[in-house]
Design an enzyme around this catalytic site. Structure first.
Site, PDB file in Angstrom:
ATOM      1  N   LYS B  58       0.860  -1.181   0.000  1.00  0.00           N
ATOM      2  CA  LYS B  58       0.000   0.000   0.000  1.00  0.00           C
ATOM      3  C   LYS B  58       0.902   1.239   0.000  1.00  0.00           C
ATOM      4  CE  LYS B  58      -3.910   1.830   2.751  1.00  0.00           C
ATOM      5  NZ  LYS B  58      -4.715   1.597   3.971  1.00  0.00           N
ATOM      6  N   SER B 133      -9.631   1.487   3.066  1.00  0.00           N
ATOM      7  CA  SER B 133      -8.774   2.286   2.197  1.00  0.00           C
ATOM      8  C   SER B 133      -7.715   1.496   1.431  1.00  0.00           C
ATOM      9  CB  SER B 133      -8.083   3.340   3.047  1.00  0.00           C
ATOM     10  OG  SER B 133      -7.224   2.716   3.983  1.00  0.00           O
ATOM     11  N   SER B 157      -9.681  -0.988   7.218  1.00  0.00           N
ATOM     12  CA  SER B 157      -9.128  -0.756   5.881  1.00  0.00           C
ATOM     13  C   SER B 157      -8.449  -1.950   5.220  1.00  0.00           C
ATOM     14  CB  SER B 157      -8.144   0.408   5.912  1.00  0.00           C
ATOM     15  OG  SER B 157      -8.853   1.618   5.919  1.00  0.00           O
TER      16      SER B 157
END
Lengths: 477, 448
Positions: B58, B133, B157
């Site tokens: 990420k 996210s 997330s």
């Protein structure tokens, strides 16, 4: 017009004597070129995390003990949020609701000044404004200092005069230096002081509105700034005005304080516990170890010196710096108790005078003078082998040439044979017959002429004390 | 096939990706690392747990010499001077870090729609969001581009996008994986964790990532010993009842399948009713402080400005997106003097209550189960109201509040053809037990 009661509280920052920074392993070294002692952590790179410097935490605890504080079993780091280019994370890690030490006091000017708290925090970087300069035309930031461990010591508003503020700061500095917590060098910025001042007309009134004074760069500036600010507030109140809560900057060249920002402009720091750091837990065991490791503090050393027969004046001077007190202890270790006073005299009148003239820091200077030499000088004085004049002559030589006093006195014309002095005294009596009569009649002062005659004839080689002793003896016969 | 060939093939697949799950592929770095791994393998090194495995990160974990952006304009041009601890651990284990994946800006969102680099699509249905996210990391695994990826989970997330994309995602115990090098959103909640298609892979990569790190004071050692139970008790919190009918039905079916091997118990977590509310005080408060460093002074984007104050206002005004600004304002307000006690302090007290309630529930149950998200993947642009979006995390936030390890594993498809995740939570530091239990449950779900 009216007399006012003065209330001064000091917020003092001392730089802790650690090898590395508060939350990373960068070296603490103010001498390094700009931005050389920096890393991702102290420059606030995205993703970094702080890790407590255990050494700094221990120094904080030790400082709390030296300041008679209560050491909290549990204390917390908090973030103080504000934007400034010298603060890379845009928050300073400090302590807020739960500091490492609370309460306590410092003795100064014969009084006990109470403390609110002492807490750990990190320093910010430094800005260098080079606007208009050819190479830069802007402001530069040096982050070497950023993250340096500090201890903030906050006093109650117990200080009632600029002189006491001065004395308080001196006492604080001495304590920190004795306990090995900080160098407290104001010029180098390892001791910084902000001063809160308010005045009121009588005890029954609540404390007046305070002004915070910043930017004092020496002990004297603190005293001057406080004195100026008190006068400013007095005049303001006497003329029917009001003191506003604000931060004022001391300008030493103008000798005045100037308004920097008012309370309305003050930031809301949005303090909250730093979630990246675990609380500090101080166990009973840790506290005992720190207590046991605490060196003898200046108050105790002074008391010990006075119990050993020194005057308060002497004890004060000798305990001003830990290195000096330690040095004095080394001297008296080589003497009998009756030599201590003479040792104090020599250290204060001769040694410190030389130290002031040398450009060395006190510790380096003291390292260059063997305590055994001072012991020797004390013994010579006690035996009447040398007088003050001779002492003064050989002292600088002893340091410069690194020679023992016994070597040096060989070269000096010293009358140590008492029969010789008796002869000189007899000559002087003959030459000053009327003074001799007056002296015998009880006029103590009349001895002056006789003694000075002996000194002149011996070219300073006789010891005045010995001369007086002989004179007294002859007068009594 | 050599690692290098495999990595080349992987890069080619990523380049053909239609979901926009990657922001950047670290081609040079990945090829260099694969050569190194090939050499080690050729020399007979069998110690590398993840030898040659491509892993996507990420975009909020930093890699020395590479750009990291948190999918925000404000980090424009930022190249990290250091490696995150997870990067060090992965590469030591032989993994090849292949690229950085798209996310909601600063991990603030549940749909990967707030990224400054465009939305990421759900590989199962390109009109739908992958969740967020960590949407890019979930989509990358679900789309078969990589076998492993890392996400971060502050309020769900990792688990919610795993649920939306039909894969496994794990949020470890708070502190089990070092946060050093994870660009902070909410420090007391953030936790890095892996995505993979099955729990065996999750277990493998988790064991590489986990462990105390001296650079992160909040990191810890987890309990590696797996608790042996005669019959594992699964607690179902009665308060977790706000799911859509299709999600609830799928969950009920899943529970039924478990009941042969597991004991099912009702538990109660009354204070979790407030979990979303306090999350939106605690997380924005910490974020308002964490994101202050993006001021245009040292790195990233800096707006043209006449003076210092304007530099701050314009840089942050132009550099941050709306959702980030909304949360910074919310947090700055909650921490401001006069409001701190009413909001932040009170939120911390409720958080404590939630922790205590979990502790009590775990006296009755060995693990706690629930749907991961109250609904399945929604369409791009379907939810625009921030509050409705915030409610997507209602089942995942409690584990962050209590610091618990939790996984989301697939449990089949709803009537609408979309997958929904099955969440399993365990007591703090019982990550190994959680993984072991999740593997057993996964077996049961697969065996249908």
């Amino acid at each position: 017009m009216n007399d006012f009661l003065i209330s001064i509280g000091l917020e003092v920052h001392v730089q802790l004597k650690t090898k590395t920074k508060m939350f990373c392993s960068c070296a603490v070294d103010p001498e390094s070129p700009p931005n050389t002692n920096i890393c991702p952590v102290c420059t606030g790179q995205p993703g970094v995390l702080p890790v407590k410097n255990e050494e700094a935490v221990l120094l904080g605890i030790r400082a709390g003990l030296a300041l008679n504080c209560k050491i909290e079993k549990f204390s917390v780091f908090a973030r103080k949020n504000y934007f400034y280019p010298d603060l890379p994370k845009a928050y300073q890690i400090s302590q807020y609701e739960l500091p490492v030490a609370s309460g306590g006091y410092i003795k100064a000017g014969g009084k006990k000044i109470r403390l609110v708290r002492a807490h750990l925090e990190e320093d910010a970087g430094k800005l260098l404004h080079a606007i208009g300069s050819e190479e830069v035309d802007g402001s530069l930031v040096d982050l070497n200092r950023c993250g340096t461990p500090l201890l903030e010591i906050v006093s109650e508003p117990d200080i009632d005069s600029p002189q006491l503020a001065f004395d308080y700061l001196k006492s604080l500095r001495r304590l920190m230096r004795y306990a090995g917590i900080s160098d407290c060098d104001m010029e180098k910025g390892s001791l910084r002081c902000d001063c809160n001042i308010s005045i009121r007309r009588c005890e029954d009134e609540p404390l007046g509105v305070k002004a915070e004074i910043k930017n004092m760069n020496s002990f004297k500036e603190l005293k001057d700034a406080a004195a100026y600010e008190i006068e400013r507030q007095k005049k303001l109140l006497d003329s029917g005005g009001k003191v506003v809560q604000e931060t004022r900057l001391w300008n030493s060249s103008k000798g005045k304080t100037f308004s920097m920002r008012s309370k309305e402009e003050a930031s809301d720091y949005r303090y909250f516990p730093d979630p990246d750091l675990k609380p500090i837990y101080v166990s009973g065991e840790m506290l005992e170890i720190e207590k046991a490791g605490l060196p003898e503090l200046p108050g105790a050393v002074k008391e010990r010196f006075m119990n050993q027969g020194l005057t308060e004046y002497q004890a004060d001077i000798l305990t001003d710096e830990k290195v000096l007190a330690d040095y004095f202890d080394k001297i008296i270790a080589g003497l009998t108790p009756d030599g201590q006073e003479e040792a104090a005299n020599i250290v204060i009148s001769n040694l410190l005078a030389e130290a002031n003239q040398s450009n060395l820091p006190l510790d380096a200077f003291l390292n260059s003078v063997k305590p055994a030499y001072i012991c020797e000088l004390v013994k010579f004085r006690q035996e009447g082998k040398i007088n003050k004049q001779v002492l003064k002559t050989i002292f600088p030589k002893m340091i410069k040439e690194q020679k023992a006093p016994r070597e040096l006195i060989k070269d000096v014309n010293i009358v140590s044979d008492e029969s010789e002095i008796v002869k000189l005294v007899e000559d002087a009596i003959r030459a000053n017959a009327s003074s001799w009569e007056d002296y015998r009649a009880g006029k103590e002062k009349a001895s002056g002429r006789i003694v000075s005659h002996v000194m002149k004839e011996s070219r300073g080689a006789a010891d005045p004390a010995t001369v007086m002793r002989i004179l007294k003896r002859m007068a009594g016969e | 096939m050599s690692v290098k060939e495999n990595i080349r093939a992987c890069i080619a697949k990523i380049k053909g990706d239609r979901t926009n799950s990657f922001i950047e592929v670290f081609e040079e770095r990945a090829l260099a690392q694969s050569e190194k791994i090939d050499a080690l393998l050729a020399a007979g090194d069998e110690s590398l747990i993840l030898a040659g495995a491509p892993v996507a990160l990420k975009d909020n974990m930093v890699i020395k010499g590479e750009t990291a952006s948190c999918s925000s304009k404000i980090l424009e041009g930022f190249v990290s001077p250091y490696d995150a601890e997870v990067v060090t651990r992965l590469e030591k284990a032989g993994a090849v870090i292949i690229g950085r994946t798209n996310m909601d800006e600063f991990a603030m969102g549940s749909s990967t729609e707030t990224s400054a680099f465009g939305v990421t699509r759900n590989p199962l249905d390109l009109d739908r969001v992958p969740g967020g996210s960590s949407g890019g990391s979930a989509a990358a695994v679900a789309g078969g581009l990589v076998p492993y990826s890392l996400g971060s989970d502050t309020g769900g997330s990792i688990r919610q996008p795993a649920s939306f994309c039909g894969i496994c995602g794990m949020k470890p115990t708070y502190g089990a994986v070092s946060r050093y090098g994870l660009i902070a959103f909410a420090s007391s909640l953030d936790q890095i964790g892996p995505f993979a298609k099955d729990m065996a892979s999750i277990e493998k990569i988790f064991n590489v990532l986990a462990g105390k790190d001296d650079k992160d004071e909040t990191s810890c050692e987890i309990d590696r010993e797996i608790l042996r139970k005669k019959k594992i008790v699964c607690g179902i919190p009665k308060e977790f009842s706000g799911s859509s009918p299709e999600v609830q039905e799928l969950f009920n079916k899943a529970v039924k399948k478990l009941s042969a091997e597991f004991e099912i118990e009702d538990v109660s977590l009354p204070s979790t009713e407030y979990a979303v509310s306090i999350y939106y005080i605690i997380a924005p408060s910490e974020a308002s402080s964490n994101l202050s460093r993006f001021d245009g002074i040292r790195y990233g984007f800096r707006a043209e400005a006449a003076n210092l104050a304007e530099t701050y206002f314009k840089t942050r005004g132009e550099g941050f997106g709306d959702e980030v600004k909304r949360r910074i304002m919310l947090g700055a307000f909650a921490l401001s003097s006069g409001y701190y006690d009413a909001y932040y302090m009170k939120a911390l007290k409720v958080r404590r209550l939630i922790k205590d309630e979990f502790d009590r529930a775990f006296q009755k149950a060995d693990v706690i189960i629930s749907p991961t998200s109250p609904r399945t993947a929604f369409k791009l642009g379907e939810i625009t109201d921030p509050l409705s979006l915030y409610m997507q995390d209602v089942y995942t936030i409690p584990a962050n509040m209590a610091g618990l390890p939790a996984v989301s594993i697939p449990c089949g498809k709803c009537d609408d053809g979309l997958p929904a995740g099955f969440q399993i939570m365990a007591p703090r530091k019982q990550d190994s037990f959680l993984i072991d239990t999740a593997k057993k449950i996964e077996e049961i779900f697969k065996g249908e």
